[in-house]
Motif scaffolding. Structure first.
Motif, PDB file in Angstrom:
ATOM      1  N   GLN A   1      12.806  -1.592 -10.453  1.00 39.97           N
ATOM      2  CA  GLN A   1      12.294  -0.982 -11.669  1.00 39.97           C
ATOM      3  C   GLN A   1      13.046   0.321 -11.905  1.00 39.97           C
ATOM      4  O   GLN A   1      13.498   0.987 -10.976  1.00 39.97           O
ATOM      5  CB  GLN A   1      10.782  -0.744 -11.555  1.00 39.97           C
ATOM      6  N   PHE A   2      13.186   0.712 -13.165  1.00 46.43           N
ATOM      7  CA  PHE A   2      14.026   1.854 -13.520  1.00 46.43           C
ATOM      8  C   PHE A   2      13.562   3.168 -12.894  1.00 46.43           C
ATOM      9  O   PHE A   2      14.373   4.043 -12.649  1.00 46.43           O
ATOM     10  CB  PHE A   2      14.131   1.979 -15.040  1.00 46.43           C
ATOM     11  N   ASP A   3      12.273   3.294 -12.613  1.00 42.96           N
ATOM     12  CA  ASP A   3      11.765   4.545 -12.045  1.00 42.96           C
ATOM     13  C   ASP A   3      11.611   4.492 -10.524  1.00 42.96           C
ATOM     14  O   ASP A   3      10.999   5.356  -9.929  1.00 42.96           O
ATOM     15  CB  ASP A   3      10.421   4.905 -12.696  1.00 42.96           C
ATOM     16  N   MET A   4      12.198   3.484  -9.879  1.00 40.15           N
ATOM     17  CA  MET A   4      12.033   3.270  -8.448  1.00 40.15           C
ATOM     18  C   MET A   4      13.107   4.008  -7.648  1.00 40.15           C
ATOM     19  O   MET A   4      14.296   3.894  -7.937  1.00 40.15           O
ATOM     20  CB  MET A   4      12.167   1.767  -8.180  1.00 40.15           C
TER      21      MET A   4
ATOM     22  N   ALA B   1      10.862  -0.151   0.592  1.00 39.35           N
ATOM     23  CA  ALA B   1       9.481  -0.454   0.994  1.00 39.35           C
ATOM     24  C   ALA B   1       8.987  -1.721   0.317  1.00 39.35           C
ATOM     25  O   ALA B   1       8.330  -2.565   0.947  1.00 39.35           O
ATOM     26  CB  ALA B   1       8.564   0.725   0.673  1.00 39.35           C
ATOM     27  N   ASP B   2       9.298  -1.875  -0.975  1.00 37.82           N
ATOM     28  CA  ASP B   2       8.904  -3.071  -1.715  1.00 37.82           C
ATOM     29  C   ASP B   2       9.563  -4.308  -1.107  1.00 37.82           C
ATOM     30  O   ASP B   2       8.920  -5.338  -0.905  1.00 37.82           O
ATOM     31  CB  ASP B   2       9.301  -2.915  -3.184  1.00 37.82           C
TER      32      ASP B   2
ATOM     33  N   GLN C   1       9.355  -9.303   2.220  1.00 29.94           N
ATOM     34  CA  GLN C   1       9.815 -10.040   3.405  1.00 29.94           C
ATOM     35  C   GLN C   1       8.646 -10.348   4.337  1.00 29.94           C
ATOM     36  O   GLN C   1       8.539 -11.450   4.874  1.00 29.94           O
ATOM     37  CB  GLN C   1      10.896  -9.255   4.150  1.00 29.94           C
ATOM     38  N   LYS C   2       7.759  -9.375   4.513  1.00 29.40           N
ATOM     39  CA  LYS C   2       6.578  -9.587   5.366  1.00 29.40           C
ATOM     40  C   LYS C   2       5.709 -10.711   4.798  1.00 29.40           C
ATOM     41  O   LYS C   2       5.237 -11.578   5.534  1.00 29.40           O
ATOM     42  CB  LYS C   2       5.775  -8.290   5.478  1.00 29.40           C
TER      43      LYS C   2
END
Length: 143
Positions: A104-107, A114-115, A120-121
């Motif tokens: 996302q542009f604000d990430m 973390a995302d 993956q988890k």
């Protein structure tokens, strides 16, 4: 036209791809493996309500299909819409599950990492559930 950076996060599952798709397409089972939906989903017409830390999100899933597409559009209370591309494809006698994570542009870099780790988890949890139930171990989540 602006595009977002993308990461493909995937896992191989030793289970027929059609079984994997059937399990994943059962939206009521998603909280078993998708941590972002750990409190469950409630049906509301063609959409599902997913309570979360940012309020209730509305989720619309791709219709049942023979191609392994489990895409879903998440609409947050603040109006943000996030398209989640989720696919199951044959991989030999098993399956490959792929999630396209769009930055996302604000990430920040840290938030993206973390995302990606959370996705993956979740995919690893899905693998464990489906492979253990195939081999008669653990709980029979898929029946």
């Amino acid at each position: 036209m602006t595009t977002m950076a993308a990461r493909i996060i995937h896992v191989s599952i030793e289970r027929d791809w059609r079984d994997v798709y059937a399990f994943m397409a059962d939206h009521q089972k998603m909280p078993l493996w998708a941590s972002g939906l750990s409190t469950g989903l409630a049906r509301d017409g063609d959409e599902w309500i997913a309570p979360g830390p940012l309020g209730n999100a509305r989720v619309r899933f791709a219709p049942a299909n023979e191609f392994g597409v489990v895409d879903h559009l998440v609409k947050l209370e603040n109006g943000a819409k996030i398209h989640n591309a989720l696919r199951v494809v044959p991989n030999g006698d098993g399956a490959e599950v792929m999630f396209t994570l769009l930055r996302q542009f604000d990430m920040s870099d840290e938030q993206l990492a973390a995302d990606a780790a959370c996705v993956q988890k979740d995919l690893d949890t899905l693998k464990t559930i489906l492979e253990e139930s195939k081999n008669g171990k653990g709980h029979r989540h898929d029946r």
